[in-house]
Design a protein around this motif. Structure first.
Motif, PDB file in Angstrom:
ATOM      1  N   PHE A 157       0.856  -1.186   0.000  1.00  0.00           N
ATOM      2  CA  PHE A 157       0.000   0.000   0.000  1.00  0.00           C
ATOM      3  C   PHE A 157       0.889   1.232   0.000  1.00  0.00           C
ATOM      4  N   THR A 158       0.284   2.376  -0.212  1.00  0.00           N
ATOM      5  CA  THR A 158       1.031   3.636  -0.206  1.00  0.00           C
ATOM      6  C   THR A 158       0.544   4.529   0.928  1.00  0.00           C
ATOM      7  N   LEU A 159       1.460   5.283   1.476  1.00  0.00           N
ATOM      8  CA  LEU A 159       1.144   6.247   2.528  1.00  0.00           C
ATOM      9  C   LEU A 159       1.392   7.653   1.992  1.00  0.00           C
ATOM     10  N   THR A 160       0.512   8.571   2.340  1.00  0.00           N
ATOM     11  CA  THR A 160       0.777   9.990   2.099  1.00  0.00           C
ATOM     12  C   THR A 160       1.208  10.594   3.426  1.00  0.00           C
ATOM     13  N   ILE A 161       2.429  11.064   3.459  1.00  0.00           N
ATOM     14  CA  ILE A 161       3.034  11.590   4.677  1.00  0.00           C
ATOM     15  C   ILE A 161       3.256  13.089   4.540  1.00  0.00           C
ATOM     16  N   GLN A 162       2.973  13.805   5.601  1.00  0.00           N
ATOM     17  CA  GLN A 162       3.222  15.248   5.628  1.00  0.00           C
ATOM     18  C   GLN A 162       4.378  15.507   6.587  1.00  0.00           C
ATOM     19  N   ARG A 163       5.372  16.255   6.116  1.00  0.00           N
ATOM     20  CA  ARG A 163       6.542  16.520   6.954  1.00  0.00           C
ATOM     21  C   ARG A 163       6.813  18.013   6.989  1.00  0.00           C
ATOM     22  N   SER A 164       7.043  18.513   8.193  1.00  0.00           N
ATOM     23  CA  SER A 164       7.353  19.938   8.364  1.00  0.00           C
ATOM     24  C   SER A 164       8.858  20.121   8.422  1.00  0.00           C
ATOM     25  N   GLN A 165       9.355  21.070   7.661  1.00  0.00           N
ATOM     26  CA  GLN A 165      10.770  21.412   7.664  1.00  0.00           C
ATOM     27  C   GLN A 165      10.889  22.915   7.815  1.00  0.00           C
ATOM     28  N   GLY A 166      11.165  23.325   9.054  1.00  0.00           N
ATOM     29  CA  GLY A 166      11.170  24.758   9.334  1.00  0.00           C
ATOM     30  C   GLY A 166       9.774  25.319   9.207  1.00  0.00           C
ATOM     31  N   GLU A 167       9.635  26.339   8.374  1.00  0.00           N
ATOM     32  CA  GLU A 167       8.331  26.955   8.174  1.00  0.00           C
ATOM     33  C   GLU A 167       7.546  26.280   7.059  1.00  0.00           C
ATOM     34  N   GLU A 168       8.191  25.377   6.326  1.00  0.00           N
ATOM     35  CA  GLU A 168       7.552  24.738   5.181  1.00  0.00           C
ATOM     36  C   GLU A 168       7.025  23.351   5.543  1.00  0.00           C
ATOM     37  N   THR A 169       5.901  22.988   4.926  1.00  0.00           N
ATOM     38  CA  THR A 169       5.312  21.653   5.082  1.00  0.00           C
ATOM     39  C   THR A 169       5.082  21.077   3.698  1.00  0.00           C
ATOM     40  N   ARG A 170       5.551  19.849   3.484  1.00  0.00           N
ATOM     41  CA  ARG A 170       5.339  19.227   2.185  1.00  0.00           C
ATOM     42  C   ARG A 170       4.836  17.801   2.367  1.00  0.00           C
ATOM     43  N   GLU A 171       4.144  17.333   1.344  1.00  0.00           N
ATOM     44  CA  GLU A 171       3.634  15.967   1.354  1.00  0.00           C
ATOM     45  C   GLU A 171       4.430  15.107   0.386  1.00  0.00           C
ATOM     46  N   TYR A 172       4.617  13.858   0.746  1.00  0.00           N
ATOM     47  CA  TYR A 172       5.265  12.920  -0.159  1.00  0.00           C
ATOM     48  C   TYR A 172       4.642  11.540   0.025  1.00  0.00           C
ATOM     49  N   THR A 173       4.817  10.681  -0.948  1.00  0.00           N
ATOM     50  CA  THR A 173       4.215   9.349  -0.947  1.00  0.00           C
ATOM     51  C   THR A 173       5.279   8.294  -0.675  1.00  0.00           C
ATOM     52  N   VAL A 174       4.931   7.335   0.169  1.00  0.00           N
ATOM     53  CA  VAL A 174       5.828   6.244   0.519  1.00  0.00           C
ATOM     54  C   VAL A 174       5.160   4.930   0.135  1.00  0.00           C
ATOM     55  N   SER A 175       5.860   4.074  -0.566  1.00  0.00           N
ATOM     56  CA  SER A 175       5.352   2.744  -0.898  1.00  0.00           C
ATOM     57  C   SER A 175       5.832   1.746   0.153  1.00  0.00           C
ATOM     58  N   ILE A 176       4.912   0.951   0.663  1.00  0.00           N
ATOM     59  CA  ILE A 176       5.209  -0.017   1.717  1.00  0.00           C
ATOM     60  C   ILE A 176       5.026  -1.425   1.176  1.00  0.00           C
ATOM     61  N   GLU A 177       5.992  -2.290   1.472  1.00  0.00           N
ATOM     62  CA  GLU A 177       5.860  -3.723   1.219  1.00  0.00           C
ATOM     63  C   GLU A 177       6.209  -4.459   2.506  1.00  0.00           C
ATOM     64  N   LYS A 178       5.344  -5.359   2.924  1.00  0.00           N
ATOM     65  CA  LYS A 178       5.557  -6.075   4.176  1.00  0.00           C
ATOM     66  C   LYS A 178       4.793  -7.382   4.142  1.00  0.00           C
ATOM     67  N   GLU A 179       4.907  -8.164   5.204  1.00  0.00           N
ATOM     68  CA  GLU A 179       4.135  -9.385   5.308  1.00  0.00           C
ATOM     69  C   GLU A 179       2.677  -9.048   5.638  1.00  0.00           C
ATOM     70  N   MET A 180       1.775  -9.900   5.175  1.00  0.00           N
ATOM     71  CA  MET A 180       0.365  -9.703   5.500  1.00  0.00           C
ATOM     72  C   MET A 180       0.183  -9.681   7.016  1.00  0.00           C
ATOM     73  N   TYR A 181      -0.525  -8.684   7.516  1.00  0.00           N
ATOM     74  CA  TYR A 181      -0.844  -8.474   8.930  1.00  0.00           C
ATOM     75  C   TYR A 181       0.372  -8.094   9.777  1.00  0.00           C
ATOM     76  N   GLU A 182       1.558  -7.958   9.171  1.00  0.00           N
ATOM     77  CA  GLU A 182       2.700  -7.448   9.926  1.00  0.00           C
ATOM     78  C   GLU A 182       2.420  -6.013  10.343  1.00  0.00           C
TER      79      GLU A 182
END
Length: 455
Positions: free
Chosen positions: A65-90
């Motif tokens: 699945f993919t996650l949309t993550i928001q990260r603050s860096q100083g006064e700026e905030t940006r969003e980026y997408t992370v792809s996750i691969e793992k075991e089922m139910y891990e």
């Protein structure tokens, strides 16, 4: 009312629940490997906005699945997408300030028997908060009334397979439930339970029994209705009305007596014969407190079906008794002195256990202390509602040995704090003793005593 605290991240105070701020990332977890860090905010999973723990648990159970993550860096905030691969139910490995990633839903009822309404002023603020949240039912086993849930909420439970949930039923009579809960929508309970049962959602049920309201014929009706939903209603816990001395301005209710407690037990005895045939078990069981008040011995071990309702006070005495008998031979031959403390209802049981232990090892000095509940009133007899100040006042009048043994249910879950804020350290300092907290199993009691006797 909210009890959420702001936390400081990168020098800024933020609301970790409102913003789904990540407060901890488990080491070597899929989230850690993906580079997610404390202070990031989880926004979406597979483009689905994350509302709460239900979304999080359901959507992160997959392998990819993919996650949309928001990260603050100083006064700026940006969003980026992370792809996750793992075991089922891990486990993904993200942790948040709140277990449900949201503010808990508060109770919209005004029950005639509500224990929180009977608390005196001046206690910790969190004790006055009435939660009624199905997410806490799923995560922690809390009971919910379903009165503040919409059809959308019910569909989420069904779609996400949130099971089991524990439901405060009290009665399946719609008009009576409206009266008892003082909520005009409380009468829609049984159709909702039928809807959940049709979706194969498992439910535990609880009935707070109030003399003159939902006992007698009403209790029989309720139990038959719930048995009709078996196996999806897995069982019913019947607990007595609790009445403190702080009931000014509240309905005039009748407490249980020895005679009325016996009537409830005998009524259940007859119904349980029927339930054994239709459900394969007793299905509905009375809390131990009924047997203590009635002066009737608790049933045999087989009656309790693996002790699945211990959190409702059902089977604790039998489990304790059987555990003592099974583990007494493990008692060490050393010496030591111990004081046991408990409430009125369990005192005789604890005293008999202390006698058995003393007979097994005569080198032990053991005494028991029965603590009356002056704080809430003497009609409250269970150990779990004793306050530290009542314990201190009682024990200072007698002999307290080197080790003071106290049941775990006297303390807040996961903490060393009693209802009135008295800590273990307070007890040890004022009584000049070492406090040992034990489970309600005899096995844990013997184990703790052996450790205390070890050289």
């Amino acid at each position: 009312m909210s009890y959420n605290k702001l936390i400081q991240i990168d020098g800024k105070l933020v609301d970790p629940i409102r913003r789904n701020v990540i407060t901890e990332v488990d080491k070597k977890s899929p989230a850690d490997r993906a580079g997610i860090t404390v202070g990031d905010r989880l926004v979406k999973i597979n483009e689905v906005p994350v509302k709460d723990i239900l979304d999080y648990r359901f959507l992160t159970a997959a392998e990819r699945f993919t996650l949309t993550i928001q990260r603050s860096q100083g006064e700026e905030t940006r969003e980026y997408t992370v792809s996750i691969e793992k075991e089922m139910y891990e486990e993904l490995g993200l942790n948040f300030a709140s277990g449900i990633m949201d503010k808990a839903s508060s109770c919209s009822n005004n029950c005639i028997f509500c224990f929180i309404d009977q608390l005196p002023p001046g206690m910790r603020e969190t004790l006055y908060f009435k939660d009624d949240d199905s997410r806490l039912s799923f995560l922690q086993g809390n009971f919910v009334t379903l009165t503040n849930m919409t059809e959308s909420d019910i569909r989420r439970i069904i779609n996400y397979r949130i099971s089991p949930i524990n439901i405060s039923v009290h009665t399946t009579n719609p008009e009576l439930r409206v009266t008892m809960l003082n909520n005009r929508v409380a009468g829609n309970l049984y159709p909702r339970m039928q809807q959940l049962a049709a979706a194969r959602i498992q439910m535990g049920a609880q009935i707070v029994l109030v003399p003159g309201y939902n006992d007698g014929a009403e209790l029989e009706r309720t139990l038959r209705d719930l048995a009709a939903l078996h196996p999806y209603v897995t069982g019913v816990a019947i607990v007595p009305l609790g009445m403190t001395k702080y009931r000014q301005g509240l309905p005039n209710l009748i407490p249980f007596t020895a005679e009325s407690s016996r009537e409830v037990i005998h009524q259940l005895d007859e119904l349980q014969q029927e339930f054994r045939l239709t459900t394969g078990s007793e299905f509905a069981r009375c809390a131990d407190e009924f047997y203590c008040m009635a002066g009737i011995d608790v049933p045999d071990e087989d009656f309790y079906d693996g002790y699945s309702q211990l959190e409702d006070g059902i089977g604790m005495i039998r489990l304790f008794r059987e555990s003592i008998a099974a583990t007494l031979e493990d008692l060490a031959p050393g010496s030591g002195s111990f004081s046991f403390v408990t409430g009125t209802s369990a005192h005789e049981e604890i005293r008999q256990a202390a006698d058995q232990i003393s007979q097994r090892n005569p080198r032990l000095a053991i005494n028991t202390h029965r603590v009356l509940n002056d704080f809430f009133g003497h009609s409250i007899t269970v150990a779990g509602l004793l306050t530290g100040r009542d314990v201190l006042n009682t024990l200072k009048q007698g002999t307290v040995h080197d080790h003071l043994i106290m049941p775990r249910n006297m303390f807040r879950s996961g903490e060393e704090l009693m209802l009135d804020g008295v800590t273990i350290q307070d007890l040890e300092r004022e009584l000049d003793t070492k406090v040992l907290i034990v489970d309600y199993t005899g096995e844990n009691l013997i184990e703790q005593m052996n450790q205390a006797m070890a050289p």
